[in-house]
Scaffold this active site. Structure first.
Site, PDB file in Angstrom:
ATOM      1  N   HIS A  58       0.838  -1.213   0.000  1.00 57.67           N
ATOM      2  CA  HIS A  58       0.000   0.000   0.000  1.00 57.67           C
ATOM      3  C   HIS A  58       0.866   1.254   0.000  1.00 57.67           C
ATOM      4  O   HIS A  58       1.554   1.540   0.981  1.00 57.67           O
ATOM      5  CB  HIS A  58      -0.908   0.001   1.229  1.00 57.67           C
ATOM      6  N   GLN A  63       2.695  11.257  -1.695  1.00 56.83           N
ATOM      7  CA  GLN A  63       2.780  11.795  -0.332  1.00 56.83           C
ATOM      8  C   GLN A  63       4.217  11.809   0.195  1.00 56.83           C
ATOM      9  O   GLN A  63       4.505  12.474   1.190  1.00 56.83           O
ATOM     10  CB  GLN A  63       1.847  11.029   0.606  1.00 56.83           C
ATOM     11  N   TYR A 123      -5.078   7.596  -6.659  1.00 53.06           N
ATOM     12  CA  TYR A 123      -6.371   8.293  -6.799  1.00 53.06           C
ATOM     13  C   TYR A 123      -6.279   9.721  -7.312  1.00 53.06           C
ATOM     14  O   TYR A 123      -7.291  10.369  -7.562  1.00 53.06           O
ATOM     15  CB  TYR A 123      -7.139   8.269  -5.478  1.00 53.06           C
ATOM     16  N   HIS A 209     -12.021   3.389  -2.927  1.00 49.21           N
ATOM     17  CA  HIS A 209     -11.178   4.078  -1.933  1.00 49.21           C
ATOM     18  C   HIS A 209     -11.490   3.672  -0.499  1.00 49.21           C
ATOM     19  O   HIS A 209     -10.600   3.355   0.285  1.00 49.21           O
ATOM     20  CB  HIS A 209     -11.299   5.606  -2.063  1.00 49.21           C
ATOM     21  N   ARG A 212     -16.480   5.245   2.816  1.00 46.41           N
ATOM     22  CA  ARG A 212     -16.877   6.659   2.859  1.00 46.41           C
ATOM     23  C   ARG A 212     -17.055   7.220   1.458  1.00 46.41           C
ATOM     24  O   ARG A 212     -17.877   8.087   1.209  1.00 46.41           O
ATOM     25  CB  ARG A 212     -15.785   7.488   3.553  1.00 46.41           C
ATOM     26  N   GLU A 237     -10.014   2.584   9.525  1.00 43.69           N
ATOM     27  CA  GLU A 237      -8.718   3.113   9.954  1.00 43.69           C
ATOM     28  C   GLU A 237      -8.860   4.000  11.182  1.00 43.69           C
ATOM     29  O   GLU A 237      -7.992   4.040  12.040  1.00 43.69           O
ATOM     30  CB  GLU A 237      -8.112   3.920   8.790  1.00 43.69           C
ATOM     31  N   HIS A 271      -5.472  -1.179   6.498  1.00 34.53           N
ATOM     32  CA  HIS A 271      -5.551  -0.693   7.897  1.00 34.53           C
ATOM     33  C   HIS A 271      -6.351  -1.669   8.777  1.00 34.53           C
ATOM     34  O   HIS A 271      -5.786  -2.186   9.729  1.00 34.53           O
ATOM     35  CB  HIS A 271      -6.074   0.739   8.004  1.00 34.53           C
ATOM     36  N   ASP A 322       2.327   3.246   2.754  1.00 34.97           N
ATOM     37  CA  ASP A 322       1.208   4.184   2.757  1.00 34.97           C
ATOM     38  C   ASP A 322       1.612   5.636   2.472  1.00 34.97           C
ATOM     39  O   ASP A 322       1.867   5.989   1.336  1.00 34.97           O
ATOM     40  CB  ASP A 322       0.455   4.042   4.094  1.00 34.97           C
TER      41      ASP A 322
HETATM   42  C1  NGQ Z   1      -5.410   8.584   1.379  1.00 28.32           C
HETATM   43  N1  NGQ Z   1      -4.635   7.981   3.571  1.00 28.32           N
HETATM   44  O1  NGQ Z   1      -6.214   8.184   0.538  1.00 28.32           O
HETATM   45  O2  NGQ Z   1      -4.329   9.084   1.066  1.00 28.32           O
HETATM   46  C2  NGQ Z   1      -5.765   8.430   2.812  1.00 28.32           C
HETATM   47  C3  NGQ Z   1      -6.283   9.737   3.334  1.00 28.32           C
HETATM   48  C4  NGQ Z   1      -8.767   9.435   3.264  1.00 28.32           C
HETATM   49  C5  NGQ Z   1      -4.852   7.182   4.628  1.00 28.32           C
HETATM   50  N2  NGQ Z   1      -6.064   6.752   4.838  1.00 28.32           N
HETATM   51  C6  NGQ Z   1      -7.553  10.140   2.698  1.00 28.32           C
HETATM   52  N3  NGQ Z   1      -3.881   6.853   5.423  1.00 28.32           N
HETATM   53  O3  NGQ Z   1      -8.667   8.320   3.781  1.00 28.32           O
HETATM   54  O4  NGQ Z   1      -9.835   9.999   3.150  1.00 28.32           O
HETATM   55 ZN    ZN Z   2      -3.934   4.674   2.022  1.00 28.67          ZN
END
Ligand code: NGQ
Ligand code: ZN
Length: 454
Positions: A58, A63, A123, A209, A212, A237, A271, A322
């Site tokens: 992952h 980032q 994404y 994703h 949510r 998570e 997660h 991540d």
């Molecule tokens: C992400 N990262 O997609 O980069 C997510 C943050 C979200 C982690 N979850 C964004 N660690 O989950 O809405």
């Molecule tokens: Zn992630």
């Protein structure tokens, strides 16, 4: 047919454990023979000790560029959600070229740390105003370019993202670069899959994703689209994610997913931090991989994955870098065990059985689970990609350690500084801890950062 490459090691970590005098034959990037107990032959490359390359299941490569820029306390008390606002602001400015430069740097660091295949959960699809690029898969192609430059194995996971919260809440402006509907996503997926064919052994999967960001009907459509390919999703998570899911559906996220999707060995639950005992054993029983990202989960204040009950129920896990705030495969494993020790006030927890080495257990389970999650079984075994890590046995933490203690010495006493060489598909990419293209990739990364942080 490409020439046969042969390597010989005094010791190699095979799926069944350490073996001595191991000769590995490689053709077209894959192991065609692995023979323990044989002498070195003329023409064999030789090193003292070999580990299988580690899958990184992952990553959000972009980032990497914001590491250390979200560590100042804000006005209200910081959380995952305030970190996410910082991340969204950072990402506003990135072009496909920036993404390629940052991802190449992240992938070089992954290889230098012992990761040999990455699951890129990608994404950031669209232009800064949310418009499609003229080449709609431009940013996926940037990821593919970075994989080609660095030589890392790529399992590209194009992400479907449509909503800002449970019950199809409208997405925010900050999320406009991520959005698709099922039809536009199908097009994007095809273009990314076609683009990935320039790589020798890329795979593609599908990533809804999170619960949510994806509606139930969309999740079903994505599952259909995936067929036998890997399916990765962020799940449970954050504690708030659990309470929001309960308010929306009356069920917790993992519980909801297991009830509404055909979760099985294709799935990676990234997660999977907040689970009840029943959820933990149900995920284990389905054969899905838990995608644990211990450094990021610590950095973001997510919570601790219930690792021991999960493993005792037969669960499989792999590790991911991540957010890439720090890229170190060994440190991920150490952090996984240390989190459990700190919360439980015990030691050697994930070794599970008396007499077992903790380092050995952590490393081997992460190779197996990571390979499963990325769609390409990993490990030093016939048929697998010839991805090998060798150690610097002169490292102060490794000297005079018997081979059966080596992984403990590596995991608890060293880190990526003890990695000597890394091979991908039978080609040596890292020697003396340095990737062969480290300098030009770092130079381009520096230029990119100069602009992004100006
Ligand atoms: C992400 N990262 O997609 O980069 C997510 C943050 C979200 C982690 N979850 C964004 N660690 O989950 O809405
Ligand atoms: Zn992630």
């Amino acid at each position: 047919m490409a020439a046969l490459v042969t390597l010989h090691f005094n010791h190699a970590l095979l799926p069944q454990g350490w073996a001595a005098d191991v000769r590995l034959s490689i053709q077209d990037g894959r192991f065609v023979a692995i023979t323990p107990g044989v002498a070195r032959q003329p023409g064999d490359h030789h090193a003292a000790c070999a580990l299988p390359g580690m899958p990184n299941l992952h990553s959000h490569a972009f980032q990497r560029a914001m590491a250390g820029l979200a560590e100042i306390r804000g006005p209200k008390g910081d959380s995952f959600w305030t970190w996410r606002e910082t991340m969204y602001r950072f990402v506003e400015r990135m072009t496909p070229d920036d993404i390629a430069a940052v991802a190449a740097q992240a992938y070089v660091e992954m290889l230098e740390s012992g990761f040999t295949r990455v699951g890129e959960f990608h994404y950031l699809h669209h232009d800064r105003n949310g418009a499609r690029y003229a080449e709609p898969a431009a940013t996926s192609l940037a990821i593919i370019e970075a994989a080609a430059q660095s030589g890392i194995g790529l399992t590209l996971l194009p992400v479907f993202y449509a909503w800002s919260g449970f019950g199809q809440q409208p997405p925010s402006t900050a999320q406009r670069r991520f959005l698709s509907d099922i039809d536009s996503f199908a097009g994007l997926f095809d273009m990314a899959a076609t683009g990935a064919r320039i790589l020798p052994d890329a795979l593609v999967g599908i990533a809804p994703h999170s619960l949510r960001a994806v509606a139930p009907t969309e999740l079903s459509a994505l599952q259909q689209m995936a067929g036998d390919r890997p399916i990765h999703i962020h799940i449970a998570e954050q504690a708030r994610e659990v309470s929001d899911c309960l308010a929306w559906s009356g069920q917790r996220p993992v519980e909801w997913l297991l009830d509404h999707a055909d979760v099985d060995r294709r799935w990676c639950l990234v997660h999977a931090t907040h689970m009840t005992e029943a959820e933990t054993s149900d995920v284990a029983r389905r054969g899905a991989v838990a995608g644990i990202c211990p450094i990021t989960e610590a950095n973001l204040g997510d919570g601790l994955f219930p690792a021991e009950p999960f493993l005792r129920a037969g669960g499989r896990y792999g590790i991911g870098s991540d957010s890439n705030v720090r890229i170190d495969a060994i440190e991920e494993l150490r952090m996984l065990e240390y989190g459990q020790r700190l919360i439980r006030q015990e030691r050697n927890i994930l070794a599970l059985a008396p007499g077992r080495s903790t380092g050995d257990a952590l490393y081997r389970m992460a190779v197996d689970g990571g390979g499963q999650a990325l769609g390409d079984d990993a490990g030093l075994q016939v048929g697998a990609s010839a991805d090998i890590v060798t150690l610097d046995l002169a490292h102060a933490s490794l000297v005079h350690r018997p081979v059966e203690r080596l992984l403990d010495a590596l995991l608890f006493g060293a880190g990526r500084d003890a990695i000597d060489s890394v091979w991908r598909r039978g080609v040596q990419l890292v020697s003396g801890g340095r990737h062969q293209a480290r300098d030009p990739i770092l130079a381009r990364y520096r230029k990119t950062l100069e602009r992004l942080t100006a």
